[in-house]
Structures are given as structure tokens and as C-alpha cells.
Scaffold this active site. Structure first.
Site, PDB file in Angstrom:
ATOM      1  N   MET A 136      -1.541 -11.643  -0.576  1.00 18.67           N
ATOM      2  CA  MET A 136      -2.155 -11.865  -1.727  1.00 18.67           C
ATOM      3  C   MET A 136      -1.368 -11.435  -2.699  1.00 18.67           C
ATOM      4  O   MET A 136      -1.054 -12.058  -3.800  1.00 18.67           O
ATOM      5  CB  MET A 136      -3.583 -11.274  -1.866  1.00 18.67           C
ATOM      6  CG  MET A 136      -4.567 -11.891  -0.714  1.00 18.67           C
ATOM      7  SD  MET A 136      -6.091 -11.163  -0.970  1.00 18.67           S
ATOM      8  CE  MET A 136      -6.527 -10.506   0.553  1.00 18.67           C
ATOM      9  N   THR A 137      -1.250  -9.994  -2.846  1.00 16.68           N
ATOM     10  CA  THR A 137      -0.631  -9.217  -3.809  1.00 16.68           C
ATOM     11  C   THR A 137       0.688  -9.553  -4.161  1.00 16.68           C
ATOM     12  O   THR A 137       1.534  -9.800  -3.185  1.00 16.68           O
ATOM     13  CB  THR A 137      -0.797  -7.766  -3.339  1.00 16.68           C
ATOM     14  OG1 THR A 137      -2.207  -7.428  -3.111  1.00 16.68           O
ATOM     15  CG2 THR A 137      -0.360  -6.906  -4.629  1.00 16.68           C
ATOM     16  N   PRO A 139       4.160  -8.425  -7.310  1.00 14.70           N
ATOM     17  CA  PRO A 139       4.517  -7.405  -8.023  1.00 14.70           C
ATOM     18  C   PRO A 139       3.610  -7.446  -9.225  1.00 14.70           C
ATOM     19  O   PRO A 139       3.269  -6.363  -9.789  1.00 14.70           O
ATOM     20  CB  PRO A 139       5.967  -7.357  -8.165  1.00 14.70           C
ATOM     21  CG  PRO A 139       6.598  -8.201  -7.005  1.00 14.70           C
ATOM     22  CD  PRO A 139       5.242  -9.147  -6.637  1.00 14.70           C
ATOM     23  N   ILE A 168       2.427  -5.953   1.689  1.00 12.23           N
ATOM     24  CA  ILE A 168       1.680  -6.666   2.541  1.00 12.23           C
ATOM     25  C   ILE A 168       1.695  -5.976   3.865  1.00 12.23           C
ATOM     26  O   ILE A 168       2.713  -5.690   4.548  1.00 12.23           O
ATOM     27  CB  ILE A 168       2.230  -8.118   3.027  1.00 12.23           C
ATOM     28  CG1 ILE A 168       2.349  -8.830   1.612  1.00 12.23           C
ATOM     29  CG2 ILE A 168       1.518  -9.018   3.836  1.00 12.23           C
ATOM     30  CD1 ILE A 168       1.161  -8.699   0.889  1.00 12.23           C
ATOM     31  N   GLU A 255     -14.227  -8.059   4.847  1.00 14.85           N
ATOM     32  CA  GLU A 255     -12.891  -7.269   4.345  1.00 14.85           C
ATOM     33  C   GLU A 255     -13.585  -5.989   3.857  1.00 14.85           C
ATOM     34  O   GLU A 255     -12.862  -4.898   4.389  1.00 14.85           O
ATOM     35  CB  GLU A 255     -12.104  -8.109   3.323  1.00 14.85           C
ATOM     36  CG  GLU A 255     -11.309  -9.353   4.046  1.00 14.85           C
ATOM     37  CD  GLU A 255     -10.678 -10.095   3.149  1.00 14.85           C
ATOM     38  OE1 GLU A 255     -10.513 -11.264   3.310  1.00 14.85           O
ATOM     39  OE2 GLU A 255     -10.333  -9.529   2.155  1.00 14.85           O
ATOM     40  N   GLY A 377      -9.131  -4.181  -2.694  1.00 18.81           N
ATOM     41  CA  GLY A 377      -9.788  -4.303  -4.022  1.00 18.81           C
ATOM     42  C   GLY A 377     -10.189  -2.887  -4.402  1.00 18.81           C
ATOM     43  O   GLY A 377     -10.738  -2.229  -3.498  1.00 18.81           O
ATOM     44  N   THR A 378      -9.561  -2.184  -5.495  1.00 18.05           N
ATOM     45  CA  THR A 378      -9.607  -0.870  -5.602  1.00 18.05           C
ATOM     46  C   THR A 378     -11.060  -0.631  -6.234  1.00 18.05           C
ATOM     47  O   THR A 378     -12.046  -1.689  -6.468  1.00 18.05           O
ATOM     48  CB  THR A 378      -9.133  -0.480  -7.033  1.00 18.05           C
ATOM     49  OG1 THR A 378      -9.660  -1.024  -8.093  1.00 18.05           O
ATOM     50  CG2 THR A 378      -7.658  -0.839  -7.091  1.00 18.05           C
TER      51      THR A 378
HETATM   52  C1  LIG Z   1      -0.938   0.581   1.962  1.00 20.82           C
HETATM   53  C2  LIG Z   1      -1.428  -0.832   1.257  1.00 20.82           C
HETATM   54  C3  LIG Z   1      -1.580  -1.923   1.922  1.00 20.82           C
HETATM   55  C4  LIG Z   1      -1.970  -3.117   1.283  1.00 20.82           C
HETATM   56  N1  LIG Z   1      -2.261  -4.360   2.235  1.00 20.82           N
HETATM   57  C5  LIG Z   1      -2.150  -5.486   1.469  1.00 20.82           C
HETATM   58  C6  LIG Z   1      -2.144  -6.864   2.262  1.00 20.82           C
HETATM   59  O1  LIG Z   1      -2.303  -6.725   3.428  1.00 20.82           O
HETATM   60  N2  LIG Z   1      -2.335  -7.910   1.514  1.00 20.82           N
HETATM   61  C7  LIG Z   1      -2.287  -7.870   0.209  1.00 20.82           C
HETATM   62  O2  LIG Z   1      -2.302  -8.979  -0.395  1.00 20.82           O
HETATM   63  N3  LIG Z   1      -2.382  -6.579  -0.615  1.00 20.82           N
HETATM   64  C8  LIG Z   1      -2.169  -5.404   0.088  1.00 20.82           C
HETATM   65  N4  LIG Z   1      -2.320  -4.446  -0.828  1.00 20.82           N
HETATM   66  C9  LIG Z   1      -2.418  -4.412  -2.159  1.00 20.82           C
HETATM   67  C10 LIG Z   1      -3.717  -3.838  -2.842  1.00 20.82           C
HETATM   68  O3  LIG Z   1      -4.846  -4.662  -2.343  1.00 20.82           O
HETATM   69  C11 LIG Z   1      -3.527  -3.651  -4.340  1.00 20.82           C
HETATM   70  O4  LIG Z   1      -2.608  -2.538  -4.247  1.00 20.82           O
HETATM   71  C12 LIG Z   1      -5.018  -3.357  -4.851  1.00 20.82           C
HETATM   72  O5  LIG Z   1      -5.359  -4.494  -4.929  1.00 20.82           O
HETATM   73  C13 LIG Z   1      -4.707  -3.043  -6.536  1.00 20.82           C
HETATM   74  O6  LIG Z   1      -3.640  -3.799  -6.942  1.00 20.82           O
HETATM   75  P1  LIG Z   1      -2.415  -3.027  -7.841  1.00 20.82           P
HETATM   76  O7  LIG Z   1      -1.898  -2.266  -6.760  1.00 20.82           O
HETATM   77  O8  LIG Z   1      -1.785  -4.202  -8.520  1.00 20.82           O
HETATM   78  O9  LIG Z   1      -2.962  -2.313  -8.993  1.00 20.82           O
HETATM   79  P2  LIG Z   1      -3.323  -2.633 -10.450  1.00 20.82           P
HETATM   80  O10 LIG Z   1      -4.164  -3.961 -10.446  1.00 20.82           O
HETATM   81  O11 LIG Z   1      -2.159  -2.632 -11.166  1.00 20.82           O
HETATM   82  O12 LIG Z   1      -4.458  -1.384 -10.782  1.00 20.82           O
HETATM   83  C14 LIG Z   1      -4.039  -0.242 -11.435  1.00 20.82           C
HETATM   84  C15 LIG Z   1      -5.113   0.635 -11.719  1.00 20.82           C
HETATM   85  O13 LIG Z   1      -5.957  -0.122 -12.805  1.00 20.82           O
HETATM   86  C16 LIG Z   1      -7.125  -0.135 -12.454  1.00 20.82           C
HETATM   87  N5  LIG Z   1      -7.828  -1.673 -12.883  1.00 20.82           N
HETATM   88  C17 LIG Z   1      -7.252  -2.732 -12.781  1.00 20.82           C
HETATM   89  N6  LIG Z   1      -7.963  -3.650 -13.168  1.00 20.82           N
HETATM   90  C18 LIG Z   1      -9.278  -2.949 -13.859  1.00 20.82           C
HETATM   91  C19 LIG Z   1     -10.309  -3.435 -14.435  1.00 20.82           C
HETATM   92  N7  LIG Z   1     -10.379  -4.613 -14.685  1.00 20.82           N
HETATM   93  N8  LIG Z   1     -11.221  -2.529 -14.851  1.00 20.82           N
HETATM   94  C20 LIG Z   1     -10.859  -1.225 -14.549  1.00 20.82           C
HETATM   95  N9  LIG Z   1      -9.938  -0.739 -13.822  1.00 20.82           N
HETATM   96  C21 LIG Z   1      -9.046  -1.463 -13.518  1.00 20.82           C
HETATM   97  C22 LIG Z   1      -7.363  -0.224 -10.839  1.00 20.82           C
HETATM   98  O14 LIG Z   1      -8.599   0.237 -10.487  1.00 20.82           O
HETATM   99  C23 LIG Z   1      -6.241   0.760 -10.900  1.00 20.82           C
HETATM  100  O15 LIG Z   1      -6.567   2.084 -10.627  1.00 20.82           O
HETATM  101  C24 LIG Z   1      -2.038  -3.116  -0.061  1.00 20.82           C
HETATM  102  C25 LIG Z   1      -1.767  -1.762  -0.737  1.00 20.82           C
HETATM  103  C26 LIG Z   1      -1.599  -0.675  -0.275  1.00 20.82           C
HETATM  104  C27 LIG Z   1      -1.174   0.426  -1.024  1.00 20.82           C
END
Ligand SMILES: Cc1cc2nc3c(=O)[nH]c(=O)nc-3n(C[C@H](O)[C@H](O)[C@H](O)COP(=O)(O)OP(=O)(O)OC[C@H]3O[C@@H](n4cnc5c(N)ncnc54)[C@H](O)[C@@H]3O)c2cc1C
Length: 390
Positions: A136-137, A139, A168, A255, A377-378
Site C-alpha cells: 500500500m505505502t 514514499p 513493504i 489487520e 495505521g499509526t
Molecule cells: C516495519 C514496517 C513495516 C511496514 N509494513 C508495511 C506493509 O507491509 N505494507 C504497507 O503498505 N505498508 C507498510 N508499512 C507502512 C506503514 O503502514 C506506514 O509507515 C504508516 O501507515 C504511516 O505512514 P507514513 O510512514 O507515511 O507516516 P506519515 O503518514 O507521514 O505520518 C507521519 C506522522 O504524522 C501523523 N499523522 C499523519 N496524518 C495525521 C492526521 N490526519 N492526524 C494526526 N496525525 C497524523 C502520523 O500519525 C505520524 O505520527 C510498514 C512500516 C514499517 C515501519
């Protein structure tokens, strides 16, 4: 004898743990202890598992336990997946990426795949021949998945996929990847589609770096690049294009709950390890457990972990009966991962300097736990979703 993480809370067995679920837990714990734990350090150093371990997990019934038997699975439910994930956490081989394969990737194929797709992919996922990932994710798109840019354009009876993904899980090993694409960028979320890429069968697919993480070292996490990757249109999940966002939303409760499974299992293991340690370690002429601070800390952690386990059990019960709503699942992901972080951190403190040494499992747990508040999802996004229900 070491304290058993599965019994550290002394709670009665919940209803969802039927005899076959309990047997699967025991079998999984034995397999992971005998076959995976001895090699785990090697995988942590290599920053990747070997394929042979996936195959062995398949042979031992640890893959696709909740998929129907006609597709090579064991015909179980999420309760069975939970038993396996808990065993992983209790044995302490958290980097084994089978939870994502089993209870995230396979269900997309089961729920949205055609009969032909299910027959083609699920038995090979159950054997470990195919290792699953979901991409999904990107850059530029993490929390805000509507910003996905990876494009899938129709070209006769094929799609041409272009774009890049990052972070991923299983990204280096995976050979079946569900890719979140835009089939119609003008339609935003409604132009999103899930397309399966079997990486062994395409050209133009490249894996980037195995990303250097602070924890979960043995679980490969990668960048993926799609340069004019051609896949048959029959690899679309669902009858029509544009269903991807709805499909993603429908699968989120499981999930998120699954992140809760990992969280509660690790909290229990941290408690068990720490209780053993503080009984052995001495300072000022007595065992560390004899200090009131140690007892109060562990009393609080045991109480909170018990609360977490009761909530978790309730979520599983509701989920296997079809009633776990997205808001409660978000609460489980958010609260249990926060609990996990707190328990592991405070337990580490009770190990003193040894807690900071990598040779002690609690040190690795501290590093491994951190990401649970970020991925899937954070926790901020979880609170946003819970907030919308107020
Ligand atoms: C080890 C690891 C494994 C992963 N595995 C997968 C995988 O298998 N497949 C996949 O697709 N992804 C995967 N991910 C990605 C993960 O789901 C994302 O990192 C996560 O969803 C956050 O996205 P981002 O890193 O772009 O952070 P960002 O979206 O840039 O967020 C940065 C900060 O801003 C905050 N924020 C963002 N929007 C809001 C809002 N509306 N209100 C308040 N705060 C907000 C966030 O909570 C965070 O603290 C993985 C990540 C890691 C680290």
C-alpha cells in the site's frame, strides 16, 4: 522452570480457545521453539528469514490455518491465526512474517478472489511456495492512502503497472504481492484497485533495499519498483475496477486486531521473563523482587496486561462471530500496542544494564515493539477513527 508466558496472567481459558485452537497453539509453540528459535539469531543477523523455514511452517500447518481446506488451508478461523501469532510472540521469534501472510494477504484472496484465483494462489500460499505481501505505502503516501500514485493502465487483456512502494513487509521474499494501484486516478479513492503481482512471472519488477530498521531485524522490509510490469487483467481482485478502497476498509478490523495479538503476546512474554529475572538477580543483599518498587511496578503491569487480555479476548470473540466493528478494532490496535510499549519499557528497566544488552531478549523486544504504534495505521490515525465515532 521458566514462567510460561501463556499462563502468566492466570486467567480462565476464554471461550474462543476451543480444544483444537489450544492444540494448534501447543503445536505451533513446539515447532517455533524447536525449528525456528535455534536459527533466529542467524536470521536477525542476515535481516531475513530463509525460504526453507516458510516451507517447514507450511508442512506443519502454520500457514493459512484459517483458509478453507479446499484451498489448501486448515479450515480454521481467526482464533486459529491468533493461536499461531501468540505462539510466535511467546516463543520470541517476532520477525517471522507469517502473521501478515496468513491473516492479511490470504484473506484478500479468499474474500475478493475468483474461484480460479483462489485455486491458483491459496494452496501455494499454504505450502509456503508463495510468500505474501501487501504493498500500500508509497514514499509520498502512508497514512493518507488516497494519495497512492502507482498506476495500473489497461493494455488489452493486461495491466501495465508503474510506480514505487516502500516499507513493504516480506518485501524481499514475497513472490505474491497485492499491489494497491490507481486504475482511474481521476476518481480518487473510487479509482483504486487491488492487483496481484506474481513476481516470478513478470518483467519490470525490482526490489529495492532491504531497509535497515531499528527492530524486527529478521523480517525483511523493502522498497519495490514497478516499471511497466504487465499482469493479466484476471489478476484484479474483485469483479470490477475501483473496489480497492472499499476492500481495504473491509479488511481493516482483522489487520488491526492482529497487531493487538502481537502486542498482548509480547506483553505477556515480557512479564514472564521479568518475573523470572527479578527473582534471581540480587542487590543490597536481597532479590530485586523484594524491593517494593519492583512489586508495585510488576503489580501494575500485570493488572494492565490482564485488562488488555480480557479486552483482546472480547475482540476475538466478537470478530469470529462477525461483529468486530472498525472502531473497536482501532481501539484494540491503539491501546494494546501502547500497552505493549509500556510493559516492555518498564520491564527492561527492571533488568538494569542487562536490559540494554542485545543478548537479553527484553532488549530485542524493546526494539521490536516500537513499530507496532506506527504500522497498520499509526495510533494517531486510530484515535482519529475512534474520534469520528463520538
Ligand atoms: C516495519 C514496517 C513495516 C511496514 N509494513 C508495511 C506493509 O507491509 N505494507 C504497507 O503498505 N505498508 C507498510 N508499512 C507502512 C506503514 O503502514 C506506514 O509507515 C504508516 O501507515 C504511516 O505512514 P507514513 O510512514 O507515511 O507516516 P506519515 O503518514 O507521514 O505520518 C507521519 C506522522 O504524522 C501523523 N499523522 C499523519 N496524518 C495525521 C492526521 N490526519 N492526524 C494526526 N496525525 C497524523 C502520523 O500519525 C505520524 O505520527 C510498514 C512500516 C514499517 C515501519
Amino acid at each position: 522452570m521458566a514462567t510460561d508466558p501463556a499462563s502468566v496472567l492466570e486467567l480462565p481459558k476464554p471461550r474462543w480457545v476451543s480444544d483444537d485452537v489450544a492444540m494448534l497453539y501447543d503445536m505451533a509453540a513446539r515447532f517455533l521453539t524447536e525449528e525456528i528459535a535455534p536459527k533466529y539469531e542467524e536470521f536477525e543477523k542476515a535481516e531475513i528469514f530463509d525460504r526453507a523455514s516458510w516451507r517447514k511452517a507450511g508442512e506443519n500447518g502454520l500457514l493459512c490455518a484459517s483458509m478453507p481446506e479446499e484451498y489448501g488451508g486448515s479450515g480454521g478461523t481467526f482464533a486459529h491465526e491468533s493461536a499461531i501469532i501468540e505462539a510466535i510472540g511467546h516463543v520470541g521469534v517476532d520477525g517471522f512474517g507469517i502473521a501478515l501472510h496468513n491473516s492479511i494477504v490470504a484473506p484478500y484472496i479468499l474474500h475478493y478472489g475468483s474461484e480460479e484465483q483462489k485455486k491458483k494462489w491459496l494452496p501455494r500460499m499454504a505450502s509456503g511456495e508463495l510468500i505474501g505481501a501487501i504493498a500500500m505505502t508509497e514514499p509520498g503516501a502512508g497514512s493518507d492512502l488516497q494519495g497512492v500514485k502507482t498506476r495500473a493502465e489497461r493494455d488489452g487483456n493486461h495491466y501495465r503497472i508503474n510506480g514505487s512502494k516502500t516499507f513493504i513487509t516480506n518485501g524481499q521474499l514475497a513472490n505474491l504481492i497485492i499491489v494497491v494501484t490507481k486504475t482511474d486516478p481521476a476518481k480518487g479513492a473510487k479509482g483504486t484497485s487491488l492487483i496481484v503481482v506474481e513476481t516470478d512471472e513478470v518483467t519490470g519488477f525490482e526490489r529495492g533495499r532491504n531497509l535497515d530498521k531499528i527492530g524486527l531485524k529478521s523480517n525483511d522490509t523493502s522498497e519495490l519498483f514497478f516499471n511497466d510490469v504487465r499482469v493479466p487483467t484476471s489478476n484484479l481482485l474483485g469483479h470490477d475496477e475501483g473496489q480497492g478502497f472499499v476492500q481495504l476498509m473491509q479488511q481493516l478490523p482483522q489487520e488491526r486486531l492482529q497487531i493487538g495479538t502481537t502486542a498482548i503476546a509480547m506483553a505477556e512474554r515480557a512479564l514472564a521473563l521479568t518475573i523470572d529475572y527479578v527473582k534471581e538477580r540480587k542487590a543490597f543483599g536481597k532479590a530485586i523482587i523484594d524491593f517494593q518498587n519492583t512489586q508495585f511496578t510488576l503489580a501494575e503491569l500485570k493488572t494492565e496486561t490482564t485488562i488488555g487480555r480480557v479486552f483482546y479476548n472480547n475482540c476475538v470473540e466478537r470478530h469470529i462471530n462477525g461483529g468486530l466493528d472498525p472502531v473497536t478494532a482501532s481501539m484494540a490496535k491503539y491501546w494494546l500496542s501502547e500497552l505493549q510499549g509500556k510493559v516492555v519499557d518498564q520491564c527492561l528497566q527492571l533488568f538494569g544494564g542487562y536490559g540494554y544488552m542485545n543478548e537479553y531478549p527484553i532488549a530485542r523486544m524493546y526494539r521490536d515493539a516500537r513499530v507496532q504504534r506506527i504500522y497498520g495505521g499509526t495510533n494517531e490515525i486510530m484515535k482519529l477513527l475512534i474520534g469520528r465515532s463520538l
